[in-house]
Enzyme design. Structure first.
Site, PDB file in Angstrom:
ATOM      1  N   CYS A 143      -3.302  -2.631  -1.156  1.00 27.66           N
ATOM      2  CA  CYS A 143      -2.282  -3.536  -0.625  1.00 27.66           C
ATOM      3  C   CYS A 143      -1.866  -4.621  -1.610  1.00 27.66           C
ATOM      4  O   CYS A 143      -1.286  -5.642  -1.213  1.00 27.66           O
ATOM      5  CB  CYS A 143      -2.769  -4.156   0.674  1.00 27.66           C
ATOM      6  SG  CYS A 143      -3.178  -2.931   1.923  1.00 27.66           S
ATOM      7  N   LYS A 180      -6.490  -9.144  10.870  1.00 29.15           N
ATOM      8  CA  LYS A 180      -6.429  -7.699  10.688  1.00 29.15           C
ATOM      9  C   LYS A 180      -7.793  -7.211  10.225  1.00 29.15           C
ATOM     10  O   LYS A 180      -8.287  -7.610   9.170  1.00 29.15           O
ATOM     11  CB  LYS A 180      -5.354  -7.365   9.650  1.00 29.15           C
ATOM     12  CG  LYS A 180      -5.235  -5.882   9.370  1.00 29.15           C
ATOM     13  CD  LYS A 180      -4.039  -5.605   8.488  1.00 29.15           C
ATOM     14  CE  LYS A 180      -3.957  -4.158   8.093  1.00 29.15           C
ATOM     15  NZ  LYS A 180      -2.793  -3.887   7.251  1.00 29.15           N
ATOM     16  N   CYS A 190       0.799  -1.242   0.000  1.00 33.09           N
ATOM     17  CA  CYS A 190       0.000   0.000   0.000  1.00 33.09           C
ATOM     18  C   CYS A 190       0.827   1.285   0.000  1.00 33.09           C
ATOM     19  O   CYS A 190       0.382   2.299  -0.517  1.00 33.09           O
ATOM     20  CB  CYS A 190      -1.021  -0.005   1.127  1.00 33.09           C
ATOM     21  SG  CYS A 190      -0.319  -0.222   2.758  1.00 33.09           S
ATOM     22  N   LYS A 215      -4.970  -7.167  15.114  1.00 33.27           N
ATOM     23  CA  LYS A 215      -4.841  -5.723  14.864  1.00 33.27           C
ATOM     24  C   LYS A 215      -6.172  -5.155  14.445  1.00 33.27           C
ATOM     25  O   LYS A 215      -6.812  -5.756  13.571  1.00 33.27           O
ATOM     26  CB  LYS A 215      -3.813  -5.540  13.748  1.00 33.27           C
ATOM     27  CG  LYS A 215      -3.584  -4.119  13.335  1.00 33.27           C
ATOM     28  CD  LYS A 215      -2.671  -4.057  12.160  1.00 33.27           C
ATOM     29  CE  LYS A 215      -2.670  -2.650  11.651  1.00 33.27           C
ATOM     30  NZ  LYS A 215      -2.074  -2.520  10.359  1.00 33.27           N
ATOM     31  N   SER A 258      -2.241   3.298  15.193  1.00 32.11           N
ATOM     32  CA  SER A 258      -2.115   4.754  15.160  1.00 32.11           C
ATOM     33  C   SER A 258      -3.301   5.487  15.773  1.00 32.11           C
ATOM     34  O   SER A 258      -3.122   6.454  16.510  1.00 32.11           O
ATOM     35  CB  SER A 258      -1.880   5.219  13.730  1.00 32.11           C
ATOM     36  OG  SER A 258      -2.944   4.796  12.884  1.00 32.11           O
TER      37      SER A 258
HETATM   38  C1  PBG Z   1      -0.145  -1.709   5.820  1.00 33.26           C
HETATM   39  C2  PBG Z   1      -0.360  -1.384   7.234  1.00 33.26           C
HETATM   40  C3  PBG Z   1      -1.309  -0.537   7.834  1.00 33.26           C
HETATM   41  C4  PBG Z   1      -0.999  -0.509   9.199  1.00 33.26           C
HETATM   42  C5  PBG Z   1       0.077  -1.345   9.387  1.00 33.26           C
HETATM   43  N1  PBG Z   1       0.445  -1.882   8.181  1.00 33.26           N
HETATM   44  C6  PBG Z   1      -2.373   0.276   7.229  1.00 33.26           C
HETATM   45  C7  PBG Z   1      -3.591  -0.349   6.711  1.00 33.26           C
HETATM   46  O1  PBG Z   1      -3.730  -1.567   6.582  1.00 33.26           O
HETATM   47  O2  PBG Z   1      -4.491   0.412   6.346  1.00 33.26           O
HETATM   48  C8  PBG Z   1      -1.713   0.305  10.242  1.00 33.26           C
HETATM   49  C9  PBG Z   1      -0.903   0.625  11.448  1.00 33.26           C
HETATM   50  C10 PBG Z   1      -1.454   1.694  12.294  1.00 33.26           C
HETATM   51  O3  PBG Z   1      -2.571   2.217  12.101  1.00 33.26           O
HETATM   52  O4  PBG Z   1      -0.735   2.078  13.227  1.00 33.26           O
HETATM   53  N2  PBG Z   1      -1.057  -2.543   5.217  1.00 33.26           N
END
Ligand code: PBG
Length: 339
Positions: free
Chosen positions: A144, A212, A136, A265, A291
């Site tokens: 992704c 995830k 991504c 996650k 985040s």
């Molecule tokens: C990449 C990825 C993401 C995060 C970690 N690896 C973004 C997503 O999937 O949108 C998010 C990490 C975070 O929010 O701290 N695919």
């Protein structure tokens, strides 16, 4: 079950005394409280995310993540030394490439940002180096993986697997200790495990972003890593937040395919899932305190609405209590207890 105690009677209270017989408060007194604490945060459990940016020559603050920044390659080793000084010994690296294209080719370039970062960190530090393996941040459309030839709006799972193999091998070659595929492609763990083995990297471990969710809590990260999808969303590959049974299914597939560590996650809104996964499998479980979870605490802390440090500690401790062995968190350095 223990027999009911009769201290009350010994102490001279009548049979119908309203005084409690058990007093958990005895163990909450100074001196003993810490000794009986069931969950403590250890620096060894924490992994600090780092953003390495090929488009800048200066450390750049990330607006929605106060205190966090994108680091240019020339400052990376210095940044890594700060991490080590805090007591944290593992990092997960995210790259912002100098250019993007349809297939995300800078993700597996020999002179790519992560490959270069690995080379420097391997040579100059003792950190345990984990890399996020995803497309991504490297595709111009921000998804992704590569897009379906015909539809053009969905990610082509199997075509993406071939690229993930290349990225994983290039990271191993550049010095990664552990590969963390985060794209939620079906079959990604088996494919990457075989590719690593066939290319002579049987000791490079895989931490799968196995469970995830399609979460709004990733918002600030997309600014940090410049990886927001240009159209559509990620619901056709990331998990529906309402699903619990499916988490076990995703985790099982990844364990069967050879994942060394499985991740859940985000973390805080999914502590039930962390516990489910911890109870169902015997591999180490990681949780990503993402985040948005960080941004909420920082924002409330800045306004004086919450005690930032105390809330951060309590939040990360609750992730551990839920069953996470490893925790990826932007609070890692604050909580490690080092300098
Ligand atoms: C990449 C990825 C993401 C995060 C970690 N690896 C973004 C997503 O999937 O949108 C998010 C990490 C975070 O929010 O701290 N695919």
């Amino acid at each position: 079950m223990r027999e009911p105690r009769n201290d009350a009677v010994l102490a001279g209270h009548g049979e119908d005394s309203t005084m409690p017989e058990d007093r958990p408060r005895r163990l909450r007194r100074e001196g003993i409280r810490q000794m009986v604490s069931e969950t403590t945060i250890d620096a060894n459990d924490l992994i600090a995310p780092l953003f390495v940016d090929a488009t800048t020559t200066e450390r750049t603050p990330i607006d929605a993540m106060p205190g966090r920044e994108r680091v240019p390659i020339d400052e990376l080793v210095e940044r890594a030394r700060e991490v080590t000084a805090s007591g944290v010994s593992a990092v997960v690296l995210f790259g912002i490439p100098r250019s993007k294209d349809e297939r995300g080719s800078r993700a597996w370039a020999v002179d790519g940002i992560i490959q270069e970062a690995l080379g420097r960190l391997r040579a100059e530090t003792d950190l345990f180096l984990i890399t996020d393996v995803c497309l991504c941040e490297y595709t111009d459309h921000g998804h992704c993986g590569v897009l379906d030839e015909d539809g053009d709006t969905t990610v082509d799972n199997d075509a993406t697997l071939e690229l993930l193999e290349k990225i994983a091998v290039s990271h191993a070659q550049a010095g990664a200790d552990m590969i963390a595929p985060s794209g939620m492609m079906d079959g990604m763990i088996g494919t990457i495990r075989s590719a690593l083995d066939e290319n002579g990297y049987p000791d490079v471990a895989i931490m799968s972003y196995a469970v995830k969710y399609h979460s709004a809590f990733y918002g600030p990260f997309r600014e940090a890593a410049d990886g927001a999808p240009a159209f559509g969303d990620r619901r056709h590959y990331q998990m529906d937040p309402g699903n619990r049974r499916e988490a076990l299914r995703e985790a099982r597939l990844d364990v069967e395919q050879g994942a060394d560590v499985i991740m859940v996650k985000p973390a805080l809104p999914y502590l039930d899932i962390v516990r489910d996964v911890r109870d169902a499998f015997d591999v180490p479980v990681a949780a990503y305190n993402v985040s948005g979870e960080y941004a909420m605490v920082e924002a409330a802390g800045e306004r004086g609405w919450l005690d930032r440090d105390a809330v951060a500690k309590e939040a990360v401790r609750s992730i551990k209590r839920a069953g996470a062995d490893l925790i990826l968190t932007y609070f890692a350095e604050d909580l490690a207890g080092g300098e």
